[in-house]
Design a protein around this motif. Structure first.
Motif, short mmCIF file in Angstrom:
data_model
loop_
_atom_site.label_atom_id
_atom_site.label_comp_id
_atom_site.label_asym_id
_atom_site.label_seq_id
_atom_site.Cartn_x
_atom_site.Cartn_y
_atom_site.Cartn_z
N GLN A 260 2.67 -10.01 0.72
CA GLN A 260 3.89 -9.82 -0.05
C GLN A 260 3.73 -8.68 -1.05
O GLN A 260 4.64 -7.88 -1.26
N LEU A 261 2.56 -8.57 -1.66
CA LEU A 261 2.33 -7.49 -2.61
C LEU A 261 2.39 -6.13 -1.92
O LEU A 261 2.94 -5.17 -2.46
N ASP A 262 1.80 -6.06 -0.71
CA ASP A 262 1.85 -4.79 0.03
C ASP A 262 3.29 -4.45 0.41
O ASP A 262 3.71 -3.29 0.36
N LEU A 263 4.05 -5.49 0.81
CA LEU A 263 5.43 -5.26 1.21
C LEU A 263 6.25 -4.75 0.02
O LEU A 263 6.98 -3.77 0.12
N MET A 264 6.10 -5.40 -1.13
CA MET A 264 6.86 -4.97 -2.29
C MET A 264 6.39 -3.61 -2.79
O MET A 264 7.18 -2.82 -3.30
#
Length: 608
Positions: A260-264
């Motif tokens: 999720q951090l990479d996506l955001m």
């Protein structure tokens, strides 16, 4: 009013629903036969015109200043003034929407952006145009698919491995999670995931971590997405299942893990992830994959309305890291340590956006030699070509011995460019003045450029000769004189670099050289000149706005060329420009003309 009035074109696309209804309720239609004088100084101007069909020629002071076609508008200033200062003539059969003065007055009073797009000076008009186009960057990025985001490569451990060994392995690789290969109770192969959160829970168990197999604490109910899933959907999946990571699988093949951090991070700062991939690239193939994403990033940011100067700065930083990493992969460490790799031209100034030809050089430390230098230079050039940078037609690159020399050799060459009779000397000096170091010993470039500035110092004739290149691509007469005929307008082309940005770039470069400024970017040079009191602040503001407008226009048309599978070039057809674009182009040319006049006076170019 016909229901087909098109509100999608500036400035009408910034009108509110109520304002659009006002237009719909009051607009009329006018018909004009070929040769009819639509607006003249002798007749009252009561309506702004928006062309539906045909072409109208605008003559001011006996000079053709514009030819308008379908979807263009004209006569707004004349309508507000009540009379026209020029003559507008129908070149063929013309049908136009007629917007009355009363409606125009209300729109101008109630909608500041509409007013700015019509009447403001170039700074306010460009600001309004940028604000009007800025929207949906977040949405644009969210339409990207998972395969285009940063999917972390899978890191597998065996299910029987104890937790201490697993954590040691994660620490060694700088990771916070691992995929667990194991066999389930039914004898079937399965894949689980172990994260630091699972470690926290494991520490609460009675068994010591060294005696606890990772299969005992891993989770096997993994959520999977395909690489063609849109990022927006992947984010919804994470939210729906309350997970921070999903497995990216193509058929039976596991491609990796999307966090999720990479996506955001991708959504908020895609460039950061490209930089990460460049830094971690272990070979040319991985570096090429990262490099190929840069043009996609440019297109996304442009569609999202991000300002051209922001895009060019991001691209400059990414390209610098890319060149540095490529050089480290190809050049032996001793060569990297005893040389300075530099990029030049627009790449050096930080004003390059889409990939063009290679402009690079290598300064070697005096006394250092490498037996395979020519072969290394060729491999570097070939690798750049594989990434998308074609060889420079003028051979301004490492494969040319002229552009890979020891420091002393470069100083001698610079002196010859300036004082000798080398036909390309002035332009080679210009290219070199824009050099930026990207790898190796940066002090080598600083010494070479200081030598160049010392040669110029206090020599008005040399500075004037150098500044005179500002007229290299100048064309005689008023450029817009060539727009007189209908067919001519359709075929007319404008070189956005030679006739547009080059005079601004080179003029700023010459003035910066005269005053000993070390900054590289054209905007930075102009602003530094204004701060030092060497250039009028209003002219600098207009020059920067014109430069950014021309850069943005070039990017817009280059992206269109790419989409059509055409070779990227600097020419734009006037028939492809809307009314506002042509007006801003005329404004920009007027500013460039003022700057040329200043340079001619300052350097006494007419006396050369």
């Amino acid at each position: 009013m016909p229901s087909s009035f098109d509100f999608s074109h500036p400035p009408f696309d910034c009108l509110s629903p109520g304002e659009r209804q006002r237009v719909a309720d009051t607009v009329d239609i006018g018909y004009y036969t070929p040769g009819t004088a639509v607006l003249t100084p002798d007749t009252p101007a009561t309506h702004m015109h928006v062309l539906i069909k045909g072409h109208v020629q605008h003559i001011e002071g006996g000079e053709v200043v514009a030819v308008y076609g379908p979807d263009d508008f004209y006569g707004a200033r004349a309508t507000m003034a009540g009379h026209s200062s020029g003559v507008f003539t129908a070149l063929d059969e013309v049908i136009a929407y007629l917007l009355p003065r009363a409606t125009l007055q209300v729109l101008i009073a109630d909608n500041a952006r509409f007013s700015a797009l019509l009447f403001a000076d170039i700074s306010r008009r460009l600001s309004a145009a940028a604000e009007n186009s800025h929207s949906h960057e977040f949405l644009s990025l969210m339409m990207v698919r998972v395969r285009d985001a940063f999917v972390r490569k899978p890191f597998f451990v065996d299910g029987g491995l104890d937790l201490v060994s697993v954590c040691a392995s994660l620490s060694e690789h700088g990771l916070t999670n691992a995929l667990v290969r194991d066999t389930g109770p039914d004898g079937q192969a399965r894949v689980g995931m172990f994260t630091t959160t699972d470690l926290r829970d494991a520490l609460l168990r009675p068994e010591p971590p060294g005696a606890l197999a990772v299969r005992e604490v891993a989770r096997y109910d993994l959520i999977t997405v395909s690489p063609d899933t849109e990022l927006f959907e992947a984010l919804l999946v994470m939210i729906r299942h309350r997970v921070h990571r999903v497995l990216v699988r193509e058929g039976e093949h596991i491609l990796g893990v999307l966090g999720q951090l990479d996506l955001m991070s991708y959504i908020s700062n895609h460039s950061h992830l490209i930089a990460m991939q460049v830094e971690q690239a272990a070979n040319l193939e991985e570096l090429q994959r990262a490099a190929r994403q840069v043009d996609g990033l440019v297109a996304l940011l442009h569609r999202g309305g991000v300002r051209i100067e922001v895009i060019s700065t991001l691209v400059s930083e990414l390209n610098g890291q890319l060149f540095s990493r490529l050089w480290a992969l190809i050049a032996p460490p001793e060569l990297v340590a005893h040389s300075c790799l530099l990029v030049m031209g627009s790449e050096g100034r930080g004003e390059q956006v889409l990939k063009t030809d290679q402009d690079n050089a290598l300064i070697l430390r005096d006394g250092f030699e490498h037996p395979d230098l020519a072969a290394v230079a060729q491999r570097f050039s070939d690798a750049l070509a594989g990434i998308g940078y074609p060889p420079c037609p003028g051979q301004i690159m490492l494969t040319n011995p002229l552009w890979r020399q020891p420091l002393t050799g470069f100083k001698t060459t610079i002196t010859d460019w300036l004082l000798g009779h080398h036909p390309d000397g002035p332009m080679h000096l210009a290219v070199f003045l824009d050099a930026r170091p990207v790898a190796g010993d940066h002090s080598l470039l600083a010494q070479a450029q200081q030598h160049l500035r010392t040669l110029f110092s206090g020599s008005a004739p040399l500075l004037a000769r150098f500044a005179g290149a500002v007229d290299q691509f100048n064309e005689p007469g008023h450029w817009w004189d060539r727009l007189g005929g209908l067919r001519g307008r359709d075929e007319q082309r404008f070189d956005l670099k030679k006739l547009g940005t080059f005079p601004i770039v080179h003029g700023a470069r010459a003035l910066a050289l005269e005053h000993g400024l070390s900054c590289l970017g054209t905007r930075e040079r102009l602003q530094a000149l204004a701060s030092a009191g060497q250039l009028d602040a209003t002219l600098v503001r207009d020059l920067v706005d014109a430069l950014h407008y021309l850069m943005g226009l070039k990017l817009q048309h280059n992206l269109r060329q790419q989409a059509l599978g055409e070779a990227v070039h600097n020419e734009v057809r006037l028939s492809d420009l809307g009314t506002l674009e042509r007006d801003l182009l005329k404004d920009s040319l007027a500013i460039i003309k003022r700057f040329r006049q200043h340079l001619h006076s300052h350097f006494r170019l007419d006396a050369l």
